[in-house]
Design a protein around this motif. Sequence first.
Motif, PDB file in Angstrom:
ATOM      1  N   THR A 128     -13.968 -17.950 -59.994  1.00 41.83           N
ATOM      2  CA  THR A 128     -12.898 -18.824 -59.620  1.00 41.83           C
ATOM      3  C   THR A 128     -13.078 -20.268 -59.971  1.00 41.83           C
ATOM      4  N   ASP A 129     -14.513 -20.580 -60.437  1.00 41.49           N
ATOM      5  CA  ASP A 129     -14.745 -21.821 -60.486  1.00 41.49           C
ATOM      6  C   ASP A 129     -14.692 -22.624 -61.996  1.00 41.49           C
ATOM      7  N   ALA A 130     -14.047 -21.547 -62.660  1.00 47.87           N
ATOM      8  CA  ALA A 130     -13.802 -21.620 -64.411  1.00 47.87           C
ATOM      9  C   ALA A 130     -12.731 -22.879 -64.470  1.00 47.87           C
ATOM     10  N   ALA A 131     -13.228 -23.906 -65.442  1.00 48.51           N
ATOM     11  CA  ALA A 131     -12.391 -24.908 -65.859  1.00 48.51           C
ATOM     12  C   ALA A 131     -11.490 -24.442 -66.363  1.00 48.51           C
ATOM     13  N   ASP A 132     -10.347 -25.000 -66.115  1.00 53.40           N
ATOM     14  CA  ASP A 132      -8.858 -24.812 -66.371  1.00 53.40           C
ATOM     15  C   ASP A 132      -8.318 -23.806 -65.721  1.00 53.40           C
ATOM     16  N   ASP A 133      -8.761 -22.753 -65.702  1.00 51.80           N
ATOM     17  CA  ASP A 133      -8.009 -21.585 -65.073  1.00 51.80           C
ATOM     18  C   ASP A 133      -8.890 -20.174 -65.304  1.00 51.80           C
ATOM     19  N   TYR A 134      -8.753 -19.365 -64.138  1.00 52.28           N
ATOM     20  CA  TYR A 134      -9.475 -18.080 -64.149  1.00 52.28           C
ATOM     21  C   TYR A 134      -9.125 -17.237 -65.047  1.00 52.28           C
ATOM     22  N   GLU A 135      -7.828 -17.395 -65.757  1.00 50.55           N
ATOM     23  CA  GLU A 135      -7.545 -16.372 -66.702  1.00 50.55           C
ATOM     24  C   GLU A 135      -8.459 -16.438 -68.007  1.00 50.55           C
ATOM     25  N   VAL A 136      -8.969 -17.642 -68.259  1.00 49.41           N
ATOM     26  CA  VAL A 136      -9.675 -17.682 -69.363  1.00 49.41           C
ATOM     27  C   VAL A 136     -10.914 -16.793 -69.414  1.00 49.41           C
ATOM     28  N   VAL A 137     -11.580 -16.419 -68.209  1.00 47.77           N
ATOM     29  CA  VAL A 137     -12.614 -15.917 -67.949  1.00 47.77           C
ATOM     30  C   VAL A 137     -12.429 -14.276 -67.666  1.00 47.77           C
ATOM     31  N   ARG A 138     -11.057 -14.035 -67.442  1.00 49.78           N
ATOM     32  CA  ARG A 138     -10.900 -12.666 -66.669  1.00 49.78           C
ATOM     33  C   ARG A 138     -11.123 -11.519 -67.668  1.00 49.78           C
ATOM     34  N   THR A 139     -11.146 -11.678 -68.826  1.00 49.20           N
ATOM     35  CA  THR A 139     -11.151 -10.646 -70.111  1.00 49.20           C
ATOM     36  C   THR A 139     -12.418 -10.454 -70.025  1.00 49.20           C
ATOM     37  N   ALA A 140     -13.426 -11.306 -69.615  1.00 50.05           N
ATOM     38  CA  ALA A 140     -15.038 -11.003 -69.914  1.00 50.05           C
ATOM     39  C   ALA A 140     -15.519  -9.540 -69.148  1.00 50.05           C
ATOM     40  N   ASP A 141     -16.275  -8.987 -69.835  1.00 51.46           N
ATOM     41  CA  ASP A 141     -17.057  -7.561 -69.207  1.00 51.46           C
ATOM     42  C   ASP A 141     -18.084  -8.130 -68.596  1.00 51.46           C
ATOM     43  N   VAL A 142     -18.792  -9.069 -68.728  1.00 46.32           N
ATOM     44  CA  VAL A 142     -19.818  -9.579 -68.042  1.00 46.32           C
ATOM     45  C   VAL A 142     -19.599 -11.090 -67.786  1.00 46.32           C
ATOM     46  N   LEU A 143     -19.476 -11.783 -66.607  1.00 44.63           N
ATOM     47  CA  LEU A 143     -19.452 -13.130 -66.438  1.00 44.63           C
ATOM     48  C   LEU A 143     -20.697 -13.469 -65.237  1.00 44.63           C
TER      49      LEU A 143
END
Length: 442
Positions: A377-392
């Motif tokens: 939830t702390d991703a710069a710009d927007d959470y949608e950017v990292v939502r596709t990740a299999d591993v975050l």
Amino acid sequence: MSQFDQAFQEQLAAHYLRDDVFVQSVGSLVLPDYFENETLAALVAIQKIYLERYGSCCTLKTYVQVMQRLIAAKKVKVADMLEAKRLLGVVHKDPLSDRQFVIDTIAEFARKQALTNATMGMADALDTDDDTKIAKALAAVEEAKQVGAADTAAAMNFKTSRIERQQKRAQRAAGGYTNGGITTGIPELDNQLTPHRGWGRKELNILMAPPKAGKTAAKITFGLNAARAGHNVFYASCEVSEEIIGERADACVSGVPLKELVKRQAEVDKAVEQWEQNPGLGEFIVQAFPIRTLKVSELTRILKRYEAQGITFDLIIVDYLGIMRPETVYTDKRFGLAEIGQDLRAMGTVFNAAVLTGYQTNRTGTQKAQRNVSDGTDAADDYEVVRTADVLMTINQSVDERAAGEVVLYFSEMRNAESGLRMRFNQNLACARFITGFVGFD
């Protein structure tokens, strides 16, 4: 004679025009563009329109009426009516006794025809020298490769595959099965990246951290470790030059601090030469790009050129997602960043490779990473950017931890592994060594 000659295409058209079972099974794989005879393609196009409206095949009499109406409405063009009459006679004489053969063959035929059409489109795009058209043509080629994939892929029978699953679990317990994963070089970390025991192929892995928190050192460390294990690694740097990556890699391999590389040159050279003697060493190829210029389509073309030379990559590292360029210019920057993430993951599927990249935390995430841990939830710009990740995974470090040479990796969002883990490691960033040892679980 081609396996998919005119006779086969007439046979296929016969089932598509008359066989409801065939249409319901694999009708979606039949497209007019796949037929080499222009008139036969037009007849298939007419049937496709009818099926989209009524959902089942019709009699020859009804088909002729539909054809006449569509031609009158200028929705379909049949240039040679005599040929159309002949072909209708041919397909309606077919006994339809070979349905299963055509069903078994249709996926291969559809993929071949789609690739042929896409390749012709690529040739036309190259003639225009238009980057946008070339990118679209390249995407069409990759899409064509996937035509029929679902029909040819083997399904799993849960009951009969039980023994195979048992054997794989036994191999994992003995440390001998990785599911094709790319090692991080850190056994304790590999063990938590289930089921691959490392970075998963066809998956997007994101390391998220505040600025200057060691994302590049992490990617260099993991890249070198993968190469040492025999994997080929491509490192696309959108932030610093090949020379800087090379210097940091020398420091990482040798254990000599970056600021002492010149003074201790002989020591560095000896260490790197010894590293190069590792048996089965994989490639570690670095290419730099100006900030916000690299598109996923451009990176794909570069990797395809290596593939044509016989070099395939197991791990593709991009440093980093937030400073790449999307294929489409969006008014809202977030949409472009989300597109990049999705395209990177798709690229991993195309090359059967693991993709590793980085991303920045926002201001709140930077503060959380210094006090406790940040998350998706702390991703710069927007959470949608990292939502596709299999591993975050997020990189977290207080001032005291940095001084002590320790770092905490937090498993924020994990598609196939346990989320919420906190793993503490030793590190030596002066030598660009992101991890030097495992401390324990927090």
